[in-house]
Design a protein around this motif. Structure first.
Motif, PDB file in Angstrom:
ATOM      1  N   ILE A   1      62.492  63.093  58.330  1.00  0.00           N
ATOM      2  CA  ILE A   1      63.921  63.382  58.254  1.00  0.00           C
ATOM      3  C   ILE A   1      64.371  63.498  56.792  1.00  0.00           C
ATOM      4  O   ILE A   1      65.298  64.245  56.471  1.00  0.00           O
ATOM      5  CB  ILE A   1      64.727  62.302  59.010  1.00  0.00           C
ATOM      6  CG1 ILE A   1      66.174  62.765  59.243  1.00  0.00           C
ATOM      7  CG2 ILE A   1      64.689  60.976  58.272  1.00  0.00           C
ATOM      8  CD1 ILE A   1      66.942  61.837  60.163  1.00  0.00           C
ATOM      9  N   LYS A   2      63.669  62.794  55.897  1.00  0.00           N
ATOM     10  CA  LYS A   2      63.980  62.868  54.469  1.00  0.00           C
ATOM     11  C   LYS A   2      63.737  64.271  53.934  1.00  0.00           C
ATOM     12  O   LYS A   2      64.542  64.811  53.169  1.00  0.00           O
ATOM     13  CB  LYS A   2      63.142  61.850  53.700  1.00  0.00           C
ATOM     14  CG  LYS A   2      63.409  61.859  52.191  1.00  0.00           C
ATOM     15  CD  LYS A   2      62.536  60.831  51.476  1.00  0.00           C
ATOM     16  CE  LYS A   2      62.800  60.884  49.962  1.00  0.00           C
ATOM     17  NZ  LYS A   2      61.934  59.926  49.235  1.00  0.00           N
TER      18      LYS A   2
ATOM     19  N   ALA B   1      66.481  66.562  55.094  1.00  0.00           N
ATOM     20  CA  ALA B   1      67.704  66.312  54.326  1.00  0.00           C
ATOM     21  C   ALA B   1      67.631  66.967  52.951  1.00  0.00           C
ATOM     22  O   ALA B   1      68.599  67.576  52.484  1.00  0.00           O
ATOM     23  CB  ALA B   1      67.927  64.807  54.186  1.00  0.00           C
TER      24      ALA B   1
ATOM     25  N   SER C   1      72.564  64.328  53.190  1.00  0.00           N
ATOM     26  CA  SER C   1      71.997  62.993  53.317  1.00  0.00           C
ATOM     27  C   SER C   1      71.205  62.884  54.615  1.00  0.00           C
ATOM     28  O   SER C   1      71.384  63.672  55.556  1.00  0.00           O
ATOM     29  CB  SER C   1      73.105  61.945  53.310  1.00  0.00           C
ATOM     30  OG  SER C   1      73.889  62.060  54.495  1.00  0.00           O
ATOM     31  N   GLN C   2      70.344  61.858  54.669  1.00  0.00           N
ATOM     32  CA  GLN C   2      69.589  61.621  55.892  1.00  0.00           C
ATOM     33  C   GLN C   2      70.523  61.250  57.047  1.00  0.00           C
ATOM     34  O   GLN C   2      70.254  61.576  58.204  1.00  0.00           O
ATOM     35  CB  GLN C   2      68.563  60.507  55.659  1.00  0.00           C
ATOM     36  CG  GLN C   2      67.459  60.886  54.671  1.00  0.00           C
ATOM     37  CD  GLN C   2      66.434  59.782  54.499  1.00  0.00           C
ATOM     38  OE1 GLN C   2      65.919  59.247  55.473  1.00  0.00           O
ATOM     39  NE2 GLN C   2      66.140  59.435  53.250  1.00  0.00           N
TER      40      GLN C   2
ATOM     41  N   SER D   1      70.754  62.880  60.785  1.00  0.00           N
ATOM     42  CA  SER D   1      70.750  62.051  61.985  1.00  0.00           C
ATOM     43  C   SER D   1      71.924  62.390  62.899  1.00  0.00           C
ATOM     44  O   SER D   1      71.790  62.456  64.118  1.00  0.00           O
ATOM     45  CB  SER D   1      70.798  60.575  61.585  1.00  0.00           C
ATOM     46  OG  SER D   1      70.837  59.749  62.739  1.00  0.00           O
TER      47      SER D   1
END
Length: 343
Positions: A9-10, A13, A19-20, A24
């Motif tokens: 997920i990083k 992003a 941002s992560q 989300s």
């Protein structure tokens, strides 16, 4: 050669420039994201071929539920539509689906042992499909577990459990009336088994339409199958073997209707030239056979999705404790080549 590690997920992003937490929120379908930002994140997900970890995603958001779906149904077409839709909707919501085949309940298995089996899974909620949803002994025991439960296809009043139903009686009435409007007066009915609540509802709809149009009830034209192709073929053969066979046969599900078509073809009876055949459910088999089957469209996918949504709600902190009861009244007759007009 080392195996490529899964995209994180990083990385999504960083590629989207957000941002992560924003990633989300997009994954969890939250509304607190601008449309332009959402689109940018989705493009990054697609470009990187990111596959989210559903378990981690659910735990992070406190949303993941372990939902059981218990079934016992002899119709492979119905089950296929049901299970595929349930799996997809649970995946989309970040839930996890546990599928339990309770066919042994029909073989005299101890109902309490079956409930004990379900209790060991530690489910957050349970969906019971027909005919399990109409099994009074099973429902009483599940009620004692205090397990949030949604019953599919049970039109009986149930105080403690939520229900999602389809108006089977009105749909069968509409299909029978449709046949009468096409000029058919002797209409055979292949019912489902008596332990299925829907079998009685569909039979009542058929009888109600005959009465409304002033047509007599001929007991020899009403036979009981078991929702399988084979039973449809056997019952179709019996109806076509009558001295005065019907001009149309209404089977209470598509599998049995396909069996009736097979019986007609074995006897060299032309469909729809000599015999019209219609079904119920609008499952995949209806469009796969020839002639393609005229049938009632039952919104199987929508119903199981609604059941999953109800469990998501009743297991949340803001649930008011009252069971929900949803009835789908959207009756659609899908006309295909198996139906002809009676001259």
């Amino acid at each position: 050669m080392s195996k490529r590690q899964p995209i994180t997920i990083k990385e999504v992003a960083e590629k989207a420039g957000v941002s992560q937490m924003t990633v989300s929120r997009v994954l969890n379908k939250q509304k607190l994201v601008k449309e332009s930002t959402r689109q940018r994140v989705e493009e990054a997900i697609s470009a990187l071929n990111y596959r989210p970890n559903l378990m981690a995603r659910g735990l992070a958001g406190g949303r993941s539920k372990l939902i059981g779906l218990a079934y016992y149904n002899p119709s492979p077409s119905y089950l296929s539509a049901l299970l595929v839709s349930a799996l997809k909707h649970c995946r989309d919501l970040g839930h996890h689906l546990v599928i339990e085949d309770l066919a042994d309940i029909d073989d005299g298995a101890d109902t309490s042992a079956i409930v004990e089996r379900l209790s060991t899974i530690q489910l957050d909620g349970l969906i019971l499909t027909p005919p399990l949803s109409g099994n009074a002994a099973l429902l009483n025991l599940i009620h004692e577990l205090n397990l949030p439960t949604v019953l599919l296809g049970n039109t009986m009043a149930v105080e403690s459990q939520s229900t999602v139903t389809f108006d089977d009686q009105a749909a069968a009435h509409a299909m029978t009336s449709f046949l009468i409007e096409k000029g058919h007066e002797r209409i055979g009915l292949v019912c489902g088994p008596g332990q299925h609540p829907s079998s009685h509802q569909r039979r009542d709809g058929y009888l109600g339409a005959l009465a409304e149009h002033g047509l007599p009830v001929e007991k020899e034209l009403i036979l009981e199958g078991d929702f399988t192709f084979r039973s449809g073929m056997d019952m179709g053969d019996r109806l076509l073997g009558l001295d005065h066979p019907p001009s149309a046969i209404f089977a209470s599900n598509d599998d049995m209707a396909a069996g009736v078509i097979a019986a007609a073809q074995r006897r060299s009876v032309q469909v729809p030239g000599e015999l019209s055949i219609v079904g119920f459910d609008d499952t995949a088999i209806a469009a796969a056979i020839w002639p393609r089957l005229t049938t009632v469209h039952q919104p199987i996918a929508e119903m199981v999705e609604a059941a999953i949504d109800i469990i998501s709600q009743i297991t949340s902190s803001d649930w008011d404790g009252k069971p929900q009861h949803m009835v789908n009244n959207n009756i659609q007759i899908v006309q295909r080549e198996s139906l002809g007009e009676r001259q």
